[in-house]
Design an enzyme around this catalytic site. Structure first.
Site, PDB file in Angstrom:
ATOM      1  N   SER A 171      59.244  85.080 -16.522  1.00 46.80           N
ATOM      2  CA  SER A 171      58.126  85.770 -17.196  1.00 46.80           C
ATOM      3  C   SER A 171      58.476  87.248 -17.364  1.00 46.80           C
ATOM      4  CB  SER A 171      56.866  85.640 -16.347  1.00 46.80           C
ATOM      5  OG  SER A 171      57.024  86.408 -15.159  1.00 46.80           O
ATOM      6  N   ASP A 204      59.514  82.967 -20.598  1.00 47.62           N
ATOM      7  CA  ASP A 204      58.137  82.457 -20.559  1.00 47.62           C
ATOM      8  C   ASP A 204      57.197  83.534 -21.129  1.00 47.62           C
ATOM      9  OD1 ASP A 204      56.133  80.648 -19.821  1.00 47.62           O
ATOM     10  OD2 ASP A 204      55.883  81.527 -17.823  1.00 47.62           O
ATOM     11  N   ASP A 228      54.746  84.047 -27.605  1.00 46.59           N
ATOM     12  CA  ASP A 228      53.332  83.696 -27.422  1.00 46.59           C
ATOM     13  C   ASP A 228      52.458  84.609 -28.274  1.00 46.59           C
ATOM     14  OD1 ASP A 228      50.803  83.107 -26.663  1.00 46.59           O
ATOM     15  OD2 ASP A 228      51.113  83.408 -24.508  1.00 46.59           O
ATOM     16  N   GLU A 285      52.954  78.964 -29.556  1.00 44.59           N
ATOM     17  CA  GLU A 285      51.692  78.504 -28.934  1.00 44.59           C
ATOM     18  C   GLU A 285      50.541  78.620 -29.914  1.00 44.59           C
ATOM     19  OE1 GLU A 285      50.868  79.666 -24.885  1.00 44.59           O
ATOM     20  OE2 GLU A 285      48.703  79.429 -25.131  1.00 44.59           O
ATOM     21  N   GLY A 290      47.088  79.864 -13.123  1.00 41.36           N
ATOM     22  CA  GLY A 290      46.554  80.259 -11.823  1.00 41.36           C
ATOM     23  C   GLY A 290      46.068  79.073 -11.002  1.00 41.36           C
ATOM     24  N   HIS A 344      51.247  74.256 -20.560  1.00 40.55           N
ATOM     25  CA  HIS A 344      51.243  75.375 -19.598  1.00 40.55           C
ATOM     26  C   HIS A 344      50.143  75.137 -18.571  1.00 40.55           C
ATOM     27  CE1 HIS A 344      53.777  78.604 -21.546  1.00 40.55           C
ATOM     28  NE2 HIS A 344      53.844  77.602 -22.407  1.00 40.55           N
ATOM     29  N   GLY A 345      50.121  75.978 -17.558  1.00 34.31           N
ATOM     30  CA  GLY A 345      49.026  75.927 -16.584  1.00 34.31           C
ATOM     31  C   GLY A 345      48.936  74.591 -15.882  1.00 34.31           C
ATOM     32  N   SER A 366      50.030  73.576 -12.730  1.00 31.79           N
ATOM     33  CA  SER A 366      50.130  73.421 -11.269  1.00 31.79           C
ATOM     34  C   SER A 366      48.996  72.542 -10.762  1.00 31.79           C
ATOM     35  CB  SER A 366      50.057  74.795 -10.586  1.00 31.79           C
ATOM     36  OG  SER A 366      51.307  75.431 -10.663  1.00 31.79           O
ATOM     37  N   ASN A 389      54.878  73.289 -17.441  1.00 32.45           N
ATOM     38  CA  ASN A 389      55.119  74.588 -16.791  1.00 32.45           C
ATOM     39  C   ASN A 389      54.429  74.707 -15.435  1.00 32.45           C
ATOM     40  OD1 ASN A 389      56.301  75.260 -19.207  1.00 32.45           O
ATOM     41  ND2 ASN A 389      55.229  77.201 -19.427  1.00 32.45           N
TER      42      ASN A 389
HETATM   43  P1  13P Z   1      50.444  77.532 -13.422  1.00 28.56           P
HETATM   44  O1  13P Z   1      49.747  78.821 -13.135  1.00 28.56           O
HETATM   45  O2  13P Z   1      49.470  76.402 -13.498  1.00 28.56           O
HETATM   46  O3  13P Z   1      51.552  77.261 -12.489  1.00 28.56           O
HETATM   47  O4  13P Z   1      51.095  77.647 -14.901  1.00 28.56           O
HETATM   48  C1  13P Z   1      52.315  78.300 -15.085  1.00 28.56           C
HETATM   49  C2  13P Z   1      52.657  78.527 -16.510  1.00 28.56           C
HETATM   50  O5  13P Z   1      52.057  78.006 -17.428  1.00 28.56           O
HETATM   51  C3  13P Z   1      53.803  79.408 -16.779  1.00 28.56           C
HETATM   52  O6  13P Z   1      53.968  79.630 -18.144  1.00 28.56           O
HETATM   53  O1  G3H Z   2      52.164  81.913 -17.254  1.00 29.37           O
HETATM   54  C1  G3H Z   2      52.328  82.826 -16.475  1.00 29.37           C
HETATM   55  C2  G3H Z   2      53.160  82.699 -15.285  1.00 29.37           C
HETATM   56  O2  G3H Z   2      52.436  82.159 -14.216  1.00 29.37           O
HETATM   57  C3  G3H Z   2      53.853  83.986 -14.959  1.00 29.37           C
HETATM   58  O3  G3H Z   2      53.115  84.869 -14.191  1.00 29.37           O
HETATM   59  O4  G3H Z   2      53.780  87.050 -15.260  1.00 29.37           O
HETATM   60  O5  G3H Z   2      52.728  87.042 -13.009  1.00 29.37           O
HETATM   61  O6  G3H Z   2      55.063  86.224 -13.337  1.00 29.37           O
HETATM   62  P1  G3H Z   2      53.693  86.392 -13.923  1.00 29.37           P
HETATM   63 ZN    ZN Z   3      52.108  79.716 -19.242  1.00 29.18          ZN
END
Ligand code: 13P
Ligand code: G3H
Ligand code: ZN
Length: 311
Positions: A50, A82, A104, A136, A181, A213-214, A216, A256
């Site tokens: 990132s 990213d 993005d 995106e 998050g 994305h997102g 987790s 991701n």
């Molecule tokens: P999470 O916050 O769900 O891990 O998503 C990460 C992400 O999309 C990074 O681009």
């Molecule tokens: O999508 C975002 C990622 O979780 C990256 O987060 O920019 O704080 O490293 P960060």
């Molecule tokens: Zn992301």
């Protein structure tokens, strides 16, 4: 084997009905922890950086460590930017050897997103070797770097063909209900994703790789470890693993994951430090963090993404 082109990886994933994990890296331990899991599972992986991680670790260091991981593992590994926010950031990564970038433009007005994405594609695709570009459409709620988006807006399937045709992107991130998050769904509600949107998008873009994305899951084991070590984390809710597995069997080829890596490593370090009062060797908590990253990534590869033995 050198770093691989992400597009080849995604096409194979599409054809064979699994997804490749795209894990965020920010230091040596995250790289080693993730790559060890991929080695154990013989899985392809995408290591992504990132803007925050670039600023923290210096992309030169990250790239050199990822190259070491390629040498060490012999696995197909792609290095990806990213959430690139500008043409210049993407160009910088392309010029320094990233094999794929995300531009993005999802928070821009549609025509501006098209123009910015098209410009990045033109540069990346004329680069030798070819660099893959992810765009995106639709916005995710949550926090990415300093940008905080309170409400998501789902991707409109009616717009995807026009976007892909006019920009030339190789893959597309869509919004179907995930967010960045650890706090993804309202407490008391049933976490759900808009698979109807995913289906509509894939009807309009047959054979085209979609990115989620997102993603987790906010693993309970590490939430408990975090809390037991005095951390505060109320109402953390991730994406249920069965929903991710379902998406991976559909057109979603790249998933991701960042928050789960952060949680596994940070909770482990907290616990280690609390349990070992007289320790002042940073390798000890960092080593435990690395081991737990391996454990959680291995679980995802094997039980969620379905990418074991696809390297
Ligand atoms: P999470 O916050 O769900 O891990 O998503 C990460 C992400 O999309 C990074 O681009
Ligand atoms: O999508 C975002 C990622 O979780 C990256 O987060 O920019 O704080 O490293 P960060
Ligand atoms: Zn992301």
């Amino acid at each position: 084997m050198p770093l691989v082109n992400e597009l080849d990886m995604l096409k194979k994933a599409y054809d064979e009905g699994y997804a490749v994990g795209a894990f965020n890296i920010c230091n040596m331990e995250t790289i080693q922890g993730i790559v060890e899991a991929a080695k154990l599972e013989r899985s392809p992986i995408i290591l992504q950086v990132s803007r925050g991680a670039r600023n923290y670790a210096n992309p030169l260091y990250l790239k050199a460590m990822v190259e070491a991981a390629v040498l060490d593992s012999g696995l197909p590994i792609a290095l990806h930017l990213d959430h690139g926010d500008s043409f210049e950031t993407c160009k910088d990564c392309i010029d320094s050897g990233f094999t794929s970038v995300m531009i993005d433009g999802s928070s821009l007005p549609y025509e501006e997103n098209v123009e910015l994405t098209r410009r990045v594609c033109e540069y990346a695709h004329n680069h030798v070797p070819y660099v893959t570009v992810e765009g995106e459409l639709g916005t995710l709620a949550g926090v990415e770097d300093e940008v905080s988006v309170e409400h998501s807006s789902y991707t409109d399937p009616n717009m995807v063909e026009d976007f892909v045709k006019r920009t030339g992107v190789d893959s597309l991130a869509i919004a179907i209900g995930t967010s960045h998050g650890a706090f993804k769904f309202k407490p008391g509600t049933k976490p759900m994703l808009r698979f109807d949107i995913l289906e509509e998008v894939s009807k309009r873009l047959p054979g085209f790789p979609i990115v989620l994305h997102g993603a987790s899951s906010v693993l309970q084991e590490y939430v408990s470890m975090f809390k037991e070590s005095g951390g505060e984390m109320k109402d953390a809710i991730g994406v249920p693993e069965e929903l991710l597995s379902k998406a991976a069997k559909m057109a979603v080829c790249k998933i991701n994951i960042d928050s789960d890596i952060r949680l596994a490593s940070y909770a482990s370090m907290r616990k280690y430090i609390l349990d070992n009062n007289s320790c002042f060797d940073p390798r000890k908590p960092l080593g435990v963090a690395r081991d737990n990253i391996t454990k959680s990534v291995q679980h995802k590869i094997r039980n969620v993404l379905g990418s074991s033995n696809r390297a």
